[in-house]
Design an enzyme around this catalytic site. Structure first.
Site, mmCIF file in Angstrom:
data_model
loop_
_atom_site.group_PDB
_atom_site.id
_atom_site.type_symbol
_atom_site.label_atom_id
_atom_site.label_comp_id
_atom_site.label_asym_id
_atom_site.label_seq_id
_atom_site.Cartn_x
_atom_site.Cartn_y
_atom_site.Cartn_z
ATOM 1 N N ALA A 255 0.853 -1.190 0.000
ATOM 2 C CA ALA A 255 0.000 0.000 0.000
ATOM 3 C C ALA A 255 0.883 1.233 0.000
ATOM 4 C CB ALA A 255 -0.887 -0.013 1.240
ATOM 5 N N CYS A 263 3.009 2.915 -18.067
ATOM 6 C CA CYS A 263 2.225 1.756 -18.531
ATOM 7 C C CYS A 263 0.902 1.570 -17.795
ATOM 8 C CB CYS A 263 3.050 0.489 -18.412
ATOM 9 S SG CYS A 263 4.408 0.457 -19.575
HETATM 10 C C1 UDX Z 1 4.587 -2.353 -15.402
HETATM 11 C C2 UDX Z 1 4.449 -3.876 -15.393
HETATM 12 O O1 UDX Z 1 4.904 -4.382 -14.131
HETATM 13 C C3 UDX Z 1 5.244 -4.483 -16.516
HETATM 14 O O2 UDX Z 1 5.073 -5.891 -16.547
HETATM 15 C C4 UDX Z 1 4.763 -3.871 -17.828
HETATM 16 O O3 UDX Z 1 5.525 -4.389 -18.900
HETATM 17 C C5 UDX Z 1 4.865 -2.356 -17.779
HETATM 18 O O4 UDX Z 1 4.166 -1.846 -16.653
HETATM 19 P P1 UDX Z 1 6.463 -0.633 -14.616
HETATM 20 O O5 UDX Z 1 5.615 0.456 -15.169
HETATM 21 O O6 UDX Z 1 7.921 -0.611 -14.883
HETATM 22 O O7 UDX Z 1 5.959 -2.043 -15.158
HETATM 23 O O8 UDX Z 1 6.258 -0.595 -13.051
HETATM 24 P P2 UDX Z 1 5.860 -1.600 -11.872
HETATM 25 O O9 UDX Z 1 7.059 -2.139 -11.219
HETATM 26 O O10 UDX Z 1 4.851 -2.568 -12.311
HETATM 27 O O11 UDX Z 1 5.202 -0.564 -10.849
HETATM 28 C C6 UDX Z 1 4.089 0.230 -11.254
HETATM 29 C C7 UDX Z 1 3.679 1.179 -10.189
HETATM 30 O O12 UDX Z 1 3.003 0.489 -9.149
HETATM 31 C C8 UDX Z 1 4.791 1.977 -9.521
HETATM 32 O O13 UDX Z 1 4.361 3.317 -9.412
HETATM 33 C C9 UDX Z 1 4.925 1.334 -8.155
HETATM 34 O O14 UDX Z 1 5.390 2.235 -7.192
HETATM 35 C C10 UDX Z 1 3.494 0.893 -7.888
HETATM 36 N N1 UDX Z 1 3.381 -0.247 -6.960
HETATM 37 C C11 UDX Z 1 3.910 -1.451 -7.295
HETATM 38 C C12 UDX Z 1 2.699 -0.085 -5.768
HETATM 39 O O15 UDX Z 1 2.193 0.996 -5.451
HETATM 40 N N2 UDX Z 1 2.585 -1.158 -4.939
HETATM 41 C C13 UDX Z 1 3.105 -2.374 -5.212
HETATM 42 O O16 UDX Z 1 2.955 -3.290 -4.397
HETATM 43 C C14 UDX Z 1 3.790 -2.525 -6.442
#
Ligand code: UDX
Length: 435
Positions: A255, A263
């Site tokens: 959270a 993406c």
């Molecule tokens: C994402 C997908 O994971 C990937 O498979 C796809 O190809 C492109 O989009 P990315 O945008 O690099 O990748 O970021 P990711 O690591 O997935 O995190 C996305 C967002 O979610 C970040 O802002 C991160 O801080 C947030 N997040 C992630 C949370 O808030 N909580 C979590 O538990 C995990």
């Protein structure tokens, strides 16, 4: 194998360099001469761990070249299309770059070539493009091979992906495409990477549904955080407890400020727009809630900050630690952290912002903020500390040293990434997310 990669943005630049690293002979094309010049000089246009090294190695080996001239793709058998699909004004994906890239590429294709789409596109796009390619160049085939790379792990995810998905047409053309892609990914396949061969529409859907699921998982735990805040429960302990159920899993249950980046936000909106067009909008109606929960996190932190500052942020000095949408990235696209910093500034706070990599990218979008060169500089004299992106540098801050320089020991831990007990022991009022 001779390979071309069209588009040298995040996806394309990493893909091109990774393909060269795997031993292929790569020509990478982009319409932006500035980008091509930098890449040809071995300079990565964005911060991505490992990319500068493989780029330098590929250039030194002569296995990669960068050009703005599409004619140079001639002679490659596999052509990856890795251009952007940004969000358009209605939320739907804007396909102008994909359409232009495929049209321009088609002029240089030969029979037996494979056009391999990597960009994230609305379902149905591949079938439409495939028809155009086959009609213009008989014997050329378009297939779809979605990419699941995460920023910060992009090189690793490209060279050693957790799965490969090939969307191909039925029949001999599809079989030939599978054989060509097997040659491209021979190294990963030798490591027993799962490979799924599906039709074009399924391949397109795999990508958007994976991102929709991940976004939903994050918003689910953030919804639990909203409830935990009201009843005095601890969402981190809750995530640990439900995460032990293997069917749920602990990953993507952190959270905090919610998801941002290039993406997840745009992909869930484009997916909803496409479902609406297809007359099945109801099936994805829940994604509007996923988006709304996600955006509420930012407003919540601005409210918390305002309350912590006594109801008015005007003239108060706020230290913002973290601007990138996640650590190990300089990407601030749709970044919750930067959004919160900008909102507080707009309301009159004096924001001193620091990020290990993203002050440059943030400064281009929000030049009005005061960017400083170190965490300690941001923290000195602060009335409030906001930790908004969970860089290790911030996790490792010495709370006692921070307490000695701030004006007022209040911290909002937007990513639940600090050692709460240590900060409290140092005299801080610590506000977590859903705790
Ligand atoms: C994402 C997908 O994971 C990937 O498979 C796809 O190809 C492109 O989009 P990315 O945008 O690099 O990748 O970021 P990711 O690591 O997935 O995190 C996305 C967002 O979610 C970040 O802002 C991160 O801080 C947030 N997040 C992630 C949370 O808030 N909580 C979590 O538990 C995990």
């Amino acid at each position: 194998m001779r390979i071309s990669v069209i588009g040298c943005g995040y996806l394309g630049a990493v893909h091109a360099a990774s393909m060269a690293k795997l031993g292929h002979d790569v020509v990478a094309v982009d319409v932006d001469p500035g980008k091509i010049e930098r890449l040809a000089a071995g300079e990565a246009p964005f911060f991505e761990p490992g990319l500068p090294e493989i780029l330098t190695e590929a250039l030194a080996s002569g296995r990669i070249r960068f050009t703005t001239d599409m004619a140079e793709v001639a002679g490659s058998r596999v052509h990856f299309v890795a251009v952007g699909t940004p969000q358009g004004p209605t939320g739907a994906a804007d396909l102008k770059y994909v359409d232009a890239a495929v049209a321009s590429l088609t002029e240089h294709l030969s029979a037996g070539d494979f056009v391999v789409g990597k960009s994230t596109v609305p379902v149905g796009t591949a079938a439409r493009l495939a028809e155009g390619v086959s009609a213009a160049v008989p014997g050329a085939t378009l297939v779809w091979n979605p990419e699941f790379l995460r920023e910060g792990f992009a090189v690793q995810d490209t060279i050693a992906p957790d799965r490969l998905v090939y969307g191909v047409p039925a029949g001999p053309e599809g079989e030939a495409a599978v054989a060509a892609l097997d040659e491209v990914y021979a190294v990963a396949l030798a490591e027993q990477t799962p490979r799924l061969v599906v039709d074009l529409a399924t391949a397109e859907l795999v990508k958007v549904s994976a991102n929709a699921f991940l976004a939903t998982k994050i918003s689910f735990i953030n919804a639990m955080a909203e409830i935990a805040e009201v009843v005095g429960a601890d969402v981190t302990a809750l995530a640990d407890a439900i995460g032990h159920d293997a069917r749920i899993g602990r990953k993507f249950l952190n959270a905090g400020l919610g998801f941002g980046g290039g993406c997840l936000p745009k992909d869930i909106r484009a997916f909803q727009a496409r479902a609406d067009e297809l007359g099945v909008g109801e099936s994805l109606a829940f994604l509007a809630d996923v988006d709304a929960i996600n955006l509420r996190r930012r407003a919540h932190v601005v409210d918390l900050a305002t309350t912590a500052l006594g109801g008015d942020v005007t003239g108060k000095r706020v230290a913002v630690l973290g601007l990138a949408f996640k650590p190990n990235s300089d990407d601030v696209r749709d970044s919750p952290s930067l959004d919160i910093a900008a909102r507080l500034h707009e309301q009159g706070a004096v924001v001193a912002a620091y990020d290990p990599e993203a002050t440059g990218t943030a400064g281009r979008l929000h030049p009005e903020l005061d960017y400083v060169g170190s965490a300690m500089e941001a923290l000195t004299g602060a009335d409030l500390v906001l930790v908004l992106t969970e860089w290790n540098e911030f996790r490792e801050l010495d709370a006692t040293a921070v307490a000695a320089v701030v004006a007022s020991p209040i911290v909002i831990d937007g990513r639940n990434c600090l050692d709460r007990d240590a900060w409290r022991a140092a005299g801080f009022a610590h506000h977590g997310m859903g705790r």
